[in-house]
Design a protein around this motif. Sequence first.
Motif, PDB file in Angstrom:
ATOM      1  N   GLY A  38      -1.648   4.649   3.104  1.00 32.21           N
ATOM      2  CA  GLY A  38      -2.517   3.509   3.356  1.00 32.21           C
ATOM      3  C   GLY A  38      -3.411   3.120   2.203  1.00 32.21           C
ATOM      4  N   SER A  39      -3.495   3.926   1.134  1.00 35.22           N
ATOM      5  CA  SER A  39      -4.341   3.560   0.002  1.00 35.22           C
ATOM      6  C   SER A  39      -3.652   2.487  -0.830  1.00 35.22           C
ATOM      7  CB  SER A  39      -4.661   4.784  -0.863  1.00 35.22           C
ATOM      8  OG  SER A  39      -3.496   5.312  -1.460  1.00 35.22           O
TER       9      SER A  39
ATOM     10  N   VAL B  11       0.854  -1.183   0.000  1.00 36.22           N
ATOM     11  CA  VAL B  11       0.000   0.000   0.000  1.00 36.22           C
ATOM     12  C   VAL B  11       0.890   1.234   0.000  1.00 36.22           C
ATOM     13  CG1 VAL B  11      -1.913  -1.136   1.179  1.00 36.22           C
ATOM     14  CG2 VAL B  11      -0.160   0.034   2.527  1.00 36.22           C
ATOM     15  N   ARG B  12       0.304   2.342  -0.377  1.00 35.87           N
ATOM     16  CA  ARG B  12       1.018   3.615  -0.376  1.00 35.87           C
ATOM     17  C   ARG B  12       1.284   4.087   1.060  1.00 35.87           C
ATOM     18  NH1 ARG B  12       1.126   6.877  -4.844  1.00 35.87           N
ATOM     19  NH2 ARG B  12       0.375   5.933  -6.782  1.00 35.87           N
TER      20      ARG B  12
END
Length: 325
Positions: A81-82, A77-78
């Motif tokens: 958190g996305s 994930v980035r």
Amino acid sequence: MTNGLRLVTHGGSFHCDEAFGYAILRRALPPEALAASTLARTRDPRVIEAADIVWDVGGVFDPERRRFDHHQKGAPVRPGGSPYSSAGLLWAAYGRDAVRNILAGRGGEDVVERIWTEVDEQVVRLVDLADNGLRPVPDFGDEGLDRAARIAEGMALPSVVEALNLPWDADPANRSQGEDERFARAAEIVGAFLDGRIERSRARLAAYDTVLDAHARSADPRVLELARGMPWQGPAHDADLPVLFAVYPDKGGDAWMVGCMPPEPGSFAQKLPLPQAWAGLRDAELVRVSGVPDAVFCHLNRFIGGARSRAGALAMARLAIELAP
């Protein structure tokens, strides 16, 4: 002789992320390696295992092995958190090379990094979100319409690519070949967008110093005098210049424009519009009302006007300031 790379993504219908990923690779890989490379769209484990670069299939994320899937449990994930899509994973690994090759020496590593970051945030991240069934949070903050427009641009790409898939009732006998042809077309379209987006970012960055230099030399700090048309509103906002109007030659070279400064990036309003009495007038009627001998037009919404000469355009800008309530 350069050995070609075996590139693999999944077959069947496709989404924006794998088409975007292929476009990234085509711009990042050395030309001689790319020319000898092959693309296979398949879910055959043997073909996937033998491939040099795999994305959006295979259930593995391992950059050292050049595996870039995001569907498996524990997928990366980035920092915020996305989730990533395969486009985001490939952009992280190969995007800087793609930017560098597209720029072809027109900018140092600082420019490469700034453009990579901008495209990642404004385009690739949105492709990631769309591929994972998510949408950006509609909080436009201080950037207002400018951020809204960038989000709309980034979210439009997945819809364009989706429309290129074959319909459900296409001839099954030729479906596999047809899907591969459609995928190649999608990658070309997305790649053309990527080229243009990077070029636009480069041009805007290149305009920054030019705008600041021109402003320093302008007779009135409220009137930005430019020797040629360029993206000027962004640099003026970034540098917090007191600009109300910019004067510059149009691309055809047969007129000089008077552009109004918006109060914030992306806004369709103006800090100071051209005079109400000029709205929608052209040629002789505008000359009569404005008193500028070579005035050509004033847009009905008063955000731009023009004259046949630099002196005329400057006169229009100065009159607009003098006539302001």
